[in-house]
Design a protein around this motif. Structure first.
Motif, PDB file in Angstrom:
ATOM      1  N   ASN A   1      85.254  31.466  42.542  1.00 52.39           N
ATOM      2  CA  ASN A   1      86.764  32.202  42.122  1.00 52.39           C
ATOM      3  C   ASN A   1      85.897  32.677  41.033  1.00 52.39           C
ATOM      4  OD1 ASN A   1      89.345  32.475  41.497  1.00 52.39           O
ATOM      5  ND2 ASN A   1      90.205  30.734  41.585  1.00 52.39           N
TER       6      ASN A   1
ATOM      7  N   VAL B   1      93.305  25.840  33.782  1.00 52.88           N
ATOM      8  CA  VAL B   1      92.237  25.355  34.857  1.00 52.88           C
ATOM      9  C   VAL B   1      90.593  25.425  34.290  1.00 52.88           C
ATOM     10  CG1 VAL B   1      90.236  26.698  35.765  1.00 52.88           C
ATOM     11  CG2 VAL B   1      92.769  28.038  36.006  1.00 52.88           C
TER      12      VAL B   1
ATOM     13  N   GLY C   1      85.700  26.103  42.819  1.00 51.64           N
ATOM     14  CA  GLY C   1      85.938  26.493  41.519  1.00 51.64           C
ATOM     15  C   GLY C   1      84.889  27.944  41.288  1.00 51.64           C
ATOM     16  N   THR C   2      84.448  26.931  41.901  1.00 50.64           N
ATOM     17  CA  THR C   2      82.900  27.996  40.693  1.00 50.64           C
ATOM     18  C   THR C   2      82.555  29.372  41.642  1.00 50.64           C
ATOM     19  OG1 THR C   2      81.177  27.078  42.812  1.00 50.64           O
ATOM     20  CG2 THR C   2      81.153  25.825  39.590  1.00 50.64           C
TER      21      THR C   2
ATOM     22  N   HIS D   1      87.508  32.350  37.707  1.00 47.22           N
ATOM     23  CA  HIS D   1      87.401  31.285  36.912  1.00 47.22           C
ATOM     24  C   HIS D   1      85.726  31.474  35.746  1.00 47.22           C
ATOM     25  CE1 HIS D   1      84.967  26.897  35.926  1.00 47.22           C
ATOM     26  NE2 HIS D   1      84.120  27.450  36.118  1.00 47.22           N
ATOM     27  N   LYS D   2      86.563  31.155  34.596  1.00 44.82           N
ATOM     28  CA  LYS D   2      84.797  31.277  33.115  1.00 44.82           C
ATOM     29  C   LYS D   2      84.860  29.655  33.042  1.00 44.82           C
ATOM     30  CE  LYS D   2      84.026  33.846  29.247  1.00 44.82           C
ATOM     31  NZ  LYS D   2      84.980  34.824  28.399  1.00 44.82           N
ATOM     32  N   THR D   3      83.642  29.962  33.114  1.00 42.05           N
ATOM     33  CA  THR D   3      82.422  28.862  32.695  1.00 42.05           C
ATOM     34  C   THR D   3      82.707  28.010  31.594  1.00 42.05           C
ATOM     35  OG1 THR D   3      80.972  28.883  34.154  1.00 42.05           O
ATOM     36  CG2 THR D   3      80.381  27.378  33.483  1.00 42.05           C
TER      37      THR D   3
ATOM     38  N   THR E   1      87.025  23.270  32.585  1.00 44.22           N
ATOM     39  CA  THR E   1      85.310  23.728  32.436  1.00 44.22           C
ATOM     40  C   THR E   1      84.507  23.527  34.246  1.00 44.22           C
ATOM     41  OG1 THR E   1      85.071  21.757  32.218  1.00 44.22           O
ATOM     42  CG2 THR E   1      85.348  23.484  30.364  1.00 44.22           C
ATOM     43  N   THR E   2      85.184  22.986  35.151  1.00 40.57           N
ATOM     44  CA  THR E   2      84.241  23.082  35.684  1.00 40.57           C
ATOM     45  C   THR E   2      84.979  23.526  37.382  1.00 40.57           C
ATOM     46  OG1 THR E   2      85.340  20.751  37.599  1.00 40.57           O
ATOM     47  CG2 THR E   2      83.381  20.567  35.895  1.00 40.57           C
ATOM     48  N   GLY E   3      86.679  24.763  36.918  1.00 42.35           N
ATOM     49  CA  GLY E   3      86.796  25.491  37.515  1.00 42.35           C
ATOM     50  C   GLY E   3      87.857  24.190  38.827  1.00 42.35           C
TER      51      GLY E   3
ATOM     52  N   TYR F   1      95.228  31.867  40.221  1.00 49.85           N
ATOM     53  CA  TYR F   1      93.853  31.230  40.353  1.00 49.85           C
ATOM     54  C   TYR F   1      93.286  30.106  42.199  1.00 49.85           C
ATOM     55  CZ  TYR F   1      89.594  28.739  38.864  1.00 49.85           C
ATOM     56  OH  TYR F   1      88.631  28.185  38.914  1.00 49.85           O
TER      57      TYR F   1
ATOM     58  N   TYR G   1      88.432  26.074  28.935  1.00 49.18           N
ATOM     59  CA  TYR G   1      89.727  25.771  29.688  1.00 49.18           C
ATOM     60  C   TYR G   1      91.151  26.881  28.786  1.00 49.18           C
ATOM     61  CZ  TYR G   1      88.828  20.669  30.457  1.00 49.18           C
ATOM     62  OH  TYR G   1      88.194  19.228  30.948  1.00 49.18           O
TER      63      TYR G   1
END
Length: 130
Positions: free
Chosen positions: A62, A87, A59-60, A65-67, A89-91, A39, A70
């Motif tokens: 990445n 991971v 993170g956003t 990352h899935k918005t 929620t904000t990345g 990650y 978790y």
């Protein structure tokens, strides 16, 4: 099969130190979960810091990352055996109990000699053959 680094990582680790810590224990298998380093190496932009615990500045950006979700990584926390990096929620990478109801994102490594069939739809899903 792949050698998965499953060694525990200390909170506040840099990517380089996390990778070293993860290599202290190995598990050999075909499918696992994304790791701390998988990650942390995936942001599309250059990050301002090497400290990947709790907050990832990029993170956003990445692609892993899935918005607003978790999900667990397979990387345990060095402080307690039942705590893993997730991971958030904000990345960012956070610490959570492995008992929590988080999702998992399967991971596997491909070799250069794979054959991919199917188109990814429900009727003809992708099938990977080596």
């Amino acid at each position: 099969s792949h050698d998965w680094g499953i060694g525990a990582v200390s909170y506040g680790s840099t990517l380089a130190s996390a990778q070293t810590q993860m290599e202290t224990d190995k598990w050999i298998g075909k499918v696992g979960l994304m790791s701390f380093s998988d990650y942390a190496k995936a942001p599309l932009a250059s990050c301002a810091t090497d400290n990947y615990s709790n907050s990832i500045p990029c993170g956003t950006s990445n692609y892993l990352h899935k918005t607003n979700e978790y999900y667990w990584t397979m990387t345990p926390y060095a402080g307690y055996s039942y705590i893993v990096f997730t991971v958030n929620t904000t990345g960012g990478l956070s610490l959570n109990s492995a008992f929590d109801g988080r999702g998992g994102r399967p991971a596997f490594y491909l070799t250069s000699n794979i054959q991919l069939t199917g188109d990814g739809t429900i009727g003809t899903p992708f099938e990977i053959k080596s």
